[in-house]
Design an enzyme around this catalytic site. Structure first.
Site, PDB file in Angstrom:
ATOM      1  N   CYS A   1      19.855 -38.395 -35.424  1.00 46.61           N
ATOM      2  CA  CYS A   1      20.745 -37.295 -35.794  1.00 46.61           C
ATOM      3  C   CYS A   1      22.072 -37.897 -36.225  1.00 46.61           C
ATOM      4  O   CYS A   1      22.780 -38.494 -35.411  1.00 46.61           O
ATOM      5  CB  CYS A   1      20.942 -36.333 -34.625  1.00 46.61           C
ATOM      6  SG  CYS A   1      22.130 -35.007 -34.960  1.00 46.61           S
TER       7      CYS A   1
ATOM      8  N   CYS B   1      23.597 -31.377 -41.186  1.00 41.95           N
ATOM      9  CA  CYS B   1      22.611 -32.391 -40.824  1.00 41.95           C
ATOM     10  C   CYS B   1      23.040 -33.696 -41.468  1.00 41.95           C
ATOM     11  O   CYS B   1      23.043 -33.814 -42.701  1.00 41.95           O
ATOM     12  CB  CYS B   1      21.215 -31.983 -41.296  1.00 41.95           C
ATOM     13  SG  CYS B   1      19.940 -33.218 -40.956  1.00 41.95           S
TER      14      CYS B   1
END
Length: 371
Positions: free
Chosen positions: A71, A314
């Site tokens: 991430c 993201c």
């Protein structure tokens, strides 16, 4: 169990310091804390752990409890946490992830210039919340509350090389062919051009076209020999949810499918997002980025993340979008990616074949939860 809520341009996670806390069932805990009505509310759970290979280890779980590989926004917050909370005094650190070791450069601002810890009864935006601790810095020992030390405001992450080999992303090439056959009858789209072709992007073409011109693997000559053993998926037209889309597939440690669209804001992402996520083309599911090119240095995107749905940002997705934008000839190697939660600066260094991501990280609040 003590936790810290943090976010990177709106991509929020619950962080647990596993130097002090023990989490017995992280998948179950991720589902519980991520619930925005009955839990803390987040896009998932991130555990900060010791590492035998790097300075720290990051373990990330999606909102549905599934284990994530990487991430980008989350790892920036990990960097902020370990510095602000006194777990390190270094401004260049390494973090072990499921997709390899990442190297991060921290920008530290003086305490009076950086974000301030919440006051009594307030969250980070000043909203009333009597359940919060008086001051986030009071909850930990060490340098987090040390005057003059400063706090991390931004982090530059060496995200490593993009993965373009369909088998490694992974993408089921046979399923892609079947989806392309639906759009083109029995003919597999002809994307081949001469290896000697001039691949300089056409800077005179409009970046706002509904269907930007896609580049094929052969257009970059021998470049693919260093990156992939299989022909990459670049600008292939496929059928998803009974409609035709151009897709480019990239992995930045987790799978991404980049889709150019004319109207990002008006996209019914809650309908088309799950169709991409669970499509047979993607055996491990996929994160899908819907992109509008604004100019040669700017793109806008929305993202549907596997296991979490739409999120405000993201980081790995922004990196994948930058790579896809360069490969398709939409943008330069350095660009601003505008997400719903804010902007990220992405650069693909073609000589090193490395993607760099730069963006902010913020602490929201701290608390304790019975587990």
């Amino acid at each position: 169990m003590k936790f810290t809520k943090m976010h990177g341009i709106g991509n929020d996670y619950v962080y647990v310091n596993c130097f002090e806390e023990t989490v017995e069932n992280p998948s179950e805990l991720a589902i519980r804390v991520s619930d925005r009505h009955f839990g803390i509310g987040s896009d998932g759970l991130i555990l900060i752990k010791p590492s035998g290979k790097a300075d720290f280890r990051m373990e990330m779980y999606n909102a549905d409890g599934s284990l994530g590989a990487m991430c980008g926004n989350g790892i920036r917050c990990v960097a902020k946490y370990v510095y602000d909370y006194g777990l390190t005094d270094k401004t260049r650190i390494s973090v072990e992830t499921a997709s390899g070791i990442k190297y991060l450069d921290l920008t530290v601002k003086p305490s009076d210039a950086g974000s301030k810890a919440p006051c009594c009864g307030q969250d980070s935006r000043g909203a009333a919340n009597p359940g919060l601790k008086k001051d986030a810095s009071e909850a930990v020992s060490g340098a987090h509350g040390t005057p003059g030390r400063g706090k991390v405001s931004d982090v530059r992450v060496d995200m490593g090389a993009p993965i373009l080999d369909p088998k490694l992303i992974p993408v089921d090439v046979d399923a892609v062919r079947k989806c392309s056959a639906i759009c083109f009858g029995s003919r597999w789209p002809d994307t081949g051009v001469s290896p000697d072709a001039d691949i300089t992007p056409d800077t005179n073409s409009s970046p706002d076209t509904d269907h930007p011109q896609a580049a094929s693997a052969d257009q970059v000559g021998g470049f693919w020999n260093d990156l992939t053993r299989e022909k990459p998926i670049i600008g292939e037209t496929v059928s998803v949810a009974c409609d035709a889309f151009s897709i480019t597939c990239v992995s930045m440690g987790n799978p991404h499918c980049i889709v150019p669209v004319a109207d990002v804001d008006g996209l019914e992402i809650e309908k088309i997002g799950p169709a991409f996520e669970n499509h047979p083309m993607f055996p491990d599911r996929v994160n899908t980025e819907f992109v509008r090119v604004i100019d040669r240095n700017t793109v806008q995107m929305r993202v549907w993340e596997r296991g979490s749905g739409e999120t405000l940002a993201c980081g790995t997705g922004a990196c994948a979008v930058a790579v896809a934008s360069v490969l398709n000839g939409w943008t330069e190697n350095r660009l601003t990616v505008k997400l719903r939660g804010g902007d990220l600066q992405i650069e693909w260094d073609r000589e090193k074949n490395t993607v760099y991501m730069t963006g902010p990280a913020e602490t929201v609040f701290e608390g304790e939860i019975c587990v």
